[in-house]
Enzyme design. Structure first.
Site, PDB file in Angstrom:
ATOM      1  N   ARG A  59       0.840  -1.216   0.000  1.00  0.00           N
ATOM      2  CA  ARG A  59       0.000   0.000   0.000  1.00  0.00           C
ATOM      3  C   ARG A  59       0.867   1.255   0.000  1.00  0.00           C
ATOM      4  O   ARG A  59       0.450   2.333  -0.408  1.00  0.00           O
ATOM      5  CB  ARG A  59      -0.985  -0.018   1.189  1.00  0.00           C
ATOM      6  N   TYR A 112     -16.565  15.377 -16.330  1.00  0.00           N
ATOM      7  CA  TYR A 112     -17.004  13.971 -16.223  1.00  0.00           C
ATOM      8  C   TYR A 112     -17.946  13.828 -15.029  1.00  0.00           C
ATOM      9  O   TYR A 112     -17.650  14.325 -13.946  1.00  0.00           O
ATOM     10  CB  TYR A 112     -15.764  13.073 -16.070  1.00  0.00           C
ATOM     11  N   ASP A 184      -7.982  16.925 -15.994  1.00  0.00           N
ATOM     12  CA  ASP A 184      -8.226  15.566 -16.503  1.00  0.00           C
ATOM     13  C   ASP A 184      -7.821  15.565 -17.979  1.00  0.00           C
ATOM     14  O   ASP A 184      -8.429  16.247 -18.807  1.00  0.00           O
ATOM     15  CB  ASP A 184      -9.713  15.228 -16.329  1.00  0.00           C
ATOM     16  N   LYS A 209      -8.860   3.823 -19.755  1.00  0.00           N
ATOM     17  CA  LYS A 209      -9.233   4.103 -21.138  1.00  0.00           C
ATOM     18  C   LYS A 209      -8.077   3.749 -22.083  1.00  0.00           C
ATOM     19  O   LYS A 209      -7.843   2.604 -22.347  1.00  0.00           O
ATOM     20  CB  LYS A 209      -9.648   5.569 -21.268  1.00  0.00           C
TER      21      LYS A 209
END
Ligand code: PLP
Length: 397
Positions: A59, A112, A184, A209
């Site tokens: 982590r 978005y 973004d 994407k």
């Protein structure tokens, strides 16, 4: 078009094709051409006060994920990157890393929808106010600035109407008022738009994407100044815990190998298909910045060196007619995402921008890696639904 023409390019820049294909010989891994997957949650110490090679617990960092982060930072012209479990984990952590209770955020209104919901549901609970503005107008953005404005959040182009923000104007305004900028850059990918070179502070990506490219994994990244990423990694990433797994990082690195090639091909195919649709009857508008008819095409050429594969059409038809057409397409599947190998269509809804009373429906298309001539043949079923003769039949009824 290509990286050579990049408006913000630096002298002797290594082009993306070479960056993603070339790895130095790595003695640590016997010269393996693929970086190994360190499938570990834990890294033990050589002795109590010797924490190995800097890795302790996945982590807090994993070698496979760190390798992907180095490659993404190089491609985006950033000092450092932090990967996350999804684009939304990256976006929410990037925003949280820059705001405190009492701050104000300015955000483009067509952002978005997940980002908008995060702002509306989370930031409001922690006394951070958000003003949504028309991102095409620097005057509207300026008018929204307050004494407590901390972040200007951009997404250029937006992913339904594909409107741009003028990045240099936004950066100058943000610098004037001491505001942090986060953007973004998923649509253009790190191949086609280098927003850190334009002065943006932090860039975020949904790696789900184009970087993945195969619709099989989710991931996200934040890229920017090393000191900002270091703080974000230590606090927002580690404590919220939205980590990328080493296996996902390996698949993302595989996607990266072909990213520049796929982006080039997708940009060309999408331009051809957008051009074809632009000439059809009852298509009121094709929202694709790569078309000369797009109102911000000149700005798009200044800010980007190529195009993404997602765009929308505004069709003079009601939702039911639009769905009938989309449902019978053979090569376009029906789905939400973009950037994979497959072509997609989605009837999004009635557009609020209708200039008259005729119904106008927004359809979003993602162009995949199929041959564009086959996709155009599939789309040509449009004539049977909406062509002149179909229109005459409708009028005769
Ligand atoms: N940004 C954009 C432009 C998107 O379209 C999406 C998802 O569709 C995201 C961010 C969120 O990414 P993810 O689904 O990987 O969380």
């Amino acid at each position: 078009m290509g990286s050579r023409n990049h408006p913000f390019s630096v002298e002797n820049e290594t082009l993306p094709y070479t960056l993603v294909a070339h790895d130095e010989h790595d003695e640590r891994h016997q010269g393996a051409v693929v970086f190994p997957i360190y499938q570990n949650s834990l890294f033990t110490y050589a002795a109590s006060d010797k924490p190995g090679h800097g890795f302790k617990y996945s982590r807090m960092g994993n070698p496979t994920v760190v390798e992907l982060e180095k490659r993404l930072a190089a491609l985006e012209h950033g000092e450092s990157a932090q990967c996350f479990a999804s684009g939304m984990a990256a976006i929410s952590s990037a925003i949280l890393s820059r705001v405190n209770a009492g701050d104000h955020v300015i955000c483009v209104s067509q952002v978005y929808f997940g980002t908008r919901e995060f702002m509306d549901y989370f930031l409001s609970r922690y006394q951070v106010e958000v003003t949504y503005v028309d991102g095409t107008s620097i005057d509207r953005i300026r008018e929204a600035v307050r004494d407590n404005t901390k972040v200007l959040y951009l997404e250029s182009p937006t992913s339904y109407y594909f409107q741009l923000q003028n990045l240099q104007a936004c950066v100058s305004l943000a610098k004037e008022f001491g505001i942090d900028t986060i953007m973004d850059n998923t649509w253009a990918s790190p191949c086609h738009q280098h927003v850190l070179d334009a002065g943006i502070d932090l860039v975020v990506h949904s790696l789900t994407k184009y970087v993945s490219g195969h619709s099989d994994v989710l991931g996200g990244a934040v890229i920017g100044k090393a000191s900002w990423i270091e703080r974000l990694s230590r606090i927002d990433h580690q404590l919220l815990g939205g980590i990328m797994t080493p296996h996902t990082a390996s698949l993302m690195m595989r996607g990266l190998r072909t990213l520049p090639l796929r982006m080039e091909r997708l940009g060309e195919s999408t331009t051809k298909i957008a051009r074809y649709l632009n000439g059809l009857p009852r298509i009121r508008r094709v929202n694709f910045p790569g078309l000369p008819e797009h109102p911000q095409h000149e700005l798009a050429k200044q800010q980007m060196t190529g195009w993404g594969s997602l765009f929308s059409i505004e069709l003079e038809a009601d939702m039911a007619q639009a769905k009938q057409w989309v449902d019978q397409l053979k090569l376009f599947r029906i789905g939400l995402s973009f950037g994979g190998y497959e072509s997609l269509a989605l009837v999004v809804g009635a557009t609020p921008e209708s200039e008259d009373t005729r119904p106008v429906t927004l359809i979003r298309l993602n162009i995949g890696l199929e041959a564009p001539c086959d996709l155009i043949r599939d789309l040509s079923s449009f004539y049977a639904f909406f062509g002149e003769s179909a229109q005459e039949q409708v009028q005769a009824q």
